[in-house]
Design a protein around this motif. Structure first.
Motif, PDB file in Angstrom:
ATOM      1  N   VAL A  81      13.574   8.285  -2.698  1.00 44.86           N
ATOM      2  CA  VAL A  81      13.701   6.953  -2.103  1.00 44.86           C
ATOM      3  C   VAL A  81      13.947   7.056  -0.594  1.00 44.86           C
ATOM      4  CG1 VAL A  81      15.131   4.865  -2.063  1.00 44.86           C
ATOM      5  CG2 VAL A  81      14.442   5.864  -4.246  1.00 44.86           C
ATOM      6  N   LYS A  82      14.689   8.072  -0.156  1.00 45.27           N
ATOM      7  CA  LYS A  82      14.882   8.305   1.281  1.00 45.27           C
ATOM      8  C   LYS A  82      13.548   8.534   1.967  1.00 45.27           C
ATOM      9  CE  LYS A  82      17.757  11.269   2.865  1.00 45.27           C
ATOM     10  NZ  LYS A  82      18.624  12.475   3.008  1.00 45.27           N
ATOM     11  N   LEU A  83      12.708   9.367   1.344  1.00 43.39           N
ATOM     12  CA  LEU A  83      11.392   9.647   1.910  1.00 43.39           C
ATOM     13  C   LEU A  83      10.534   8.391   1.947  1.00 43.39           C
ATOM     14  CD1 LEU A  83       9.313  11.726   2.933  1.00 43.39           C
ATOM     15  CD2 LEU A  83       8.681  12.140   0.543  1.00 43.39           C
ATOM     16  N   TYR A  84      10.614   7.581   0.893  1.00 43.66           N
ATOM     17  CA  TYR A  84       9.852   6.333   0.838  1.00 43.66           C
ATOM     18  C   TYR A  84      10.270   5.378   1.952  1.00 43.66           C
ATOM     19  CZ  TYR A  84       8.872   1.552  -0.651  1.00 43.66           C
ATOM     20  OH  TYR A  84       8.505   0.230  -0.670  1.00 43.66           O
ATOM     21  N   ALA A  85      11.585   5.219   2.126  1.00 45.29           N
ATOM     22  CA  ALA A  85      12.087   4.311   3.170  1.00 45.29           C
ATOM     23  C   ALA A  85      11.677   4.781   4.554  1.00 45.29           C
ATOM     24  CB  ALA A  85      13.608   4.204   3.073  1.00 45.29           C
ATOM     25  N   PHE A  86      11.711   6.101   4.770  1.00 45.93           N
ATOM     26  CA  PHE A  86      11.344   6.631   6.084  1.00 45.93           C
ATOM     27  C   PHE A  86       9.842   6.462   6.335  1.00 45.93           C
ATOM     28  CE2 PHE A  86      10.238   9.975   9.108  1.00 45.93           C
ATOM     29  CZ  PHE A  86      11.192   9.759  10.084  1.00 45.93           C
ATOM     30  N   GLU A  87       9.034   6.740   5.319  1.00 42.99           N
ATOM     31  CA  GLU A  87       7.585   6.578   5.470  1.00 42.99           C
ATOM     32  C   GLU A  87       7.224   5.117   5.733  1.00 42.99           C
ATOM     33  OE1 GLU A  87       3.388   7.325   3.000  1.00 42.99           O
ATOM     34  OE2 GLU A  87       5.317   7.951   2.139  1.00 42.99           O
ATOM     35  N   LEU A  88       7.906   4.224   5.047  1.00 42.55           N
ATOM     36  CA  LEU A  88       7.655   2.799   5.239  1.00 42.55           C
ATOM     37  C   LEU A  88       8.002   2.372   6.662  1.00 42.55           C
ATOM     38  CD1 LEU A  88       6.702   0.307   3.675  1.00 42.55           C
ATOM     39  CD2 LEU A  88       9.091  -0.142   3.086  1.00 42.55           C
ATOM     40  N   ALA A  89       9.129   2.859   7.172  1.00 40.30           N
ATOM     41  CA  ALA A  89       9.531   2.535   8.542  1.00 40.30           C
ATOM     42  C   ALA A  89       8.513   3.077   9.553  1.00 40.30           C
ATOM     43  CB  ALA A  89      10.917   3.101   8.827  1.00 40.30           C
ATOM     44  N   CYS A  90       8.018   4.284   9.311  1.00 43.75           N
ATOM     45  CA  CYS A  90       7.015   4.876  10.220  1.00 43.75           C
ATOM     46  C   CYS A  90       5.729   4.054  10.237  1.00 43.75           C
ATOM     47  CB  CYS A  90       6.707   6.315   9.796  1.00 43.75           C
ATOM     48  SG  CYS A  90       8.028   7.487  10.143  1.00 43.75           S
ATOM     49  N   ALA A  93       0.823  -1.213   0.000  1.00 42.64           N
ATOM     50  CA  ALA A  93       0.000   0.000   0.000  1.00 42.64           C
ATOM     51  C   ALA A  93       0.855   1.260   0.000  1.00 42.64           C
ATOM     52  CB  ALA A  93      -0.920  -0.006   1.225  1.00 42.64           C
ATOM     53  N   VAL A  94       1.911   1.269   0.816  1.00 46.65           N
ATOM     54  CA  VAL A  94       2.796   2.433   0.884  1.00 46.65           C
ATOM     55  C   VAL A  94       3.527   2.627  -0.444  1.00 46.65           C
ATOM     56  CG1 VAL A  94       4.871   3.370   1.996  1.00 46.65           C
ATOM     57  CG2 VAL A  94       3.091   2.314   3.375  1.00 46.65           C
ATOM     58  N   THR A  95       3.961   1.530  -1.054  1.00 46.73           N
ATOM     59  CA  THR A  95       4.687   1.612  -2.319  1.00 46.73           C
ATOM     60  C   THR A  95       3.797   2.158  -3.425  1.00 46.73           C
ATOM     61  OG1 THR A  95       6.053  -0.282  -1.678  1.00 46.73           O
ATOM     62  CG2 THR A  95       6.020   0.303  -4.010  1.00 46.73           C
ATOM     63  N   ARG A  96       2.571   1.671  -3.505  1.00 48.59           N
ATOM     64  CA  ARG A  96       1.642   2.158  -4.534  1.00 48.59           C
ATOM     65  C   ARG A  96       1.346   3.647  -4.358  1.00 48.59           C
ATOM     66  NH1 ARG A  96      -1.143  -1.823  -7.387  1.00 48.59           N
ATOM     67  NH2 ARG A  96      -0.706  -3.966  -6.695  1.00 48.59           N
ATOM     68  N   ARG A  97       1.112   4.055  -3.113  1.00 41.52           N
ATOM     69  CA  ARG A  97       0.815   5.467  -2.849  1.00 41.52           C
ATOM     70  C   ARG A  97       2.027   6.340  -3.169  1.00 41.52           C
ATOM     71  NH1 ARG A  97       2.069   9.002   0.869  1.00 41.52           N
ATOM     72  NH2 ARG A  97       0.691  10.761   1.336  1.00 41.52           N
ATOM     73  N   HIS A  98       3.209   5.863  -2.815  1.00 41.78           N
ATOM     74  CA  HIS A  98       4.434   6.628  -3.054  1.00 41.78           C
ATOM     75  C   HIS A  98       4.655   6.837  -4.555  1.00 41.78           C
ATOM     76  CE1 HIS A  98       8.566   8.018  -2.480  1.00 41.78           C
ATOM     77  NE2 HIS A  98       8.889   7.216  -3.480  1.00 41.78           N
ATOM     78  N   ILE A  99       4.466   5.793  -5.348  1.00 41.45           N
ATOM     79  CA  ILE A  99       4.647   5.909  -6.800  1.00 41.45           C
ATOM     80  C   ILE A  99       3.630   6.875  -7.395  1.00 41.45           C
ATOM     81  CG2 ILE A  99       4.496   4.650  -8.980  1.00 41.45           C
ATOM     82  CD1 ILE A  99       5.672   2.227  -7.530  1.00 41.45           C
ATOM     83  N   ALA A 100       2.390   6.791  -6.916  1.00 39.21           N
ATOM     84  CA  ALA A 100       1.338   7.660  -7.435  1.00 39.21           C
ATOM     85  C   ALA A 100       1.604   9.134  -7.117  1.00 39.21           C
ATOM     86  CB  ALA A 100      -0.010   7.236  -6.854  1.00 39.21           C
ATOM     87  N   VAL A 101       2.128   9.402  -5.933  1.00 41.09           N
ATOM     88  CA  VAL A 101       2.338  10.793  -5.501  1.00 41.09           C
ATOM     89  C   VAL A 101       3.647  11.377  -6.024  1.00 41.09           C
ATOM     90  CG1 VAL A 101       2.671  12.291  -3.482  1.00 41.09           C
ATOM     91  CG2 VAL A 101       0.920  10.514  -3.436  1.00 41.09           C
TER      92      VAL A 101
END
Length: 233
Positions: A176-185, A154-162
């Protein structure tokens, strides 16, 4: 009066530093250490190390000393308030990773120990081994398949869309830094609100900048800002 005292105080400080340096050098002369230099008292070779990081070539610090001191690729130095030996190359890495808790122990620089305090990445020995073993039940392949896969998707799909779709240009590193941090959160803190995650990411960036700095807890230094970010809400 002030004009007279300033050079006197400067002379006294330099004299103290010189005596400390001579005392440490004399005490070390009887120890069989690898080639290298501990640099200035307290500062060591930290400024050269930080300069290489700021120039975007952190490996330069190690390469220059390996070329200077020759074979075997091991040298002594002093960084961030700690004296150390640096082992390079395949043989050095094999020795370190093959002898953990036998001939060597996990060590973290002084800024890391001060910022993180007592936690999983700073403790060592039997306690650290027990905690890592305990975490396997939460971070193993079965746990990812059972608890984390759906959230990651879900996080990956939203990240790609945004951040990717419809963009003419993408800053991959920052994105990618933002994606990794959001995923960890999402996975480990159960945070879902984008504004909350963005604020936490900003504080985290400030925190990370203080890890490779001299541990001087004084307003205006990166270490001070890093430590202050830990108590921000």
């Amino acid at each position: 009066m002030i004009q007279f005292l300033t050079p006197v105080l400067l002379f006294i400080v330099l004299y103290i530093f010189w005596n400390v340096y001579k005392t440490q050098k004399t005490g070390r002369s009887k120890i069989n250490l690898p080639p290298g230099s501990f640099g200035w008292p307290f500062l060591g070779e930290t400024l050269a190390f930080i300069r290489a990081n700021w120039d975007g070539v952190p490996e330069r610090f190690v390469q220059e000393r390996v070329e200077k001191y020759g074979s075997p690729p091991v040298f002594k130095t002093s960084l961030l308030g700690d004296r150390m030996a640096v082992l390079c190359g395949h043989a050095g890495n094999k020795f370190l990773f093959g002898n953990e808790n036998k001939l060597v122990a996990v060590w973290r620089p002084l800024p890391v120990r001060k910022l993180f305090g007592r936690c999983l990445i700073t403790i060592r020995g039997g306690e650290a081994k027990w905690m890592r073993k305990m975490l396997l039940s939460y971070l193993g392949p079965e746990a990812f398949a059972t608890h984390y896969a759906a959230t990651m998707d879900a996080v990956t799909r939203r990240h790609i869309a945004v951040h990717w779709q419809g963009k003419e240009e993408v800053n991959v590193f920052q994105t990618v830094k933002l994606y990794a941090f959001e995923l960890a959160c999402r996975l480990f803190l159960s945070l879902e609100e984008p504004d909350h995650i963005a604020k936490l990411a900003s504080l985290f960036n400030i925190f990370m900048k203080g890890i490779i700095e001299l541990p001087i807890n004084f307003p205006g230094t990166r270490f001070y800002s890093s430590k202050k970010s830990c108590s921000s809400h």
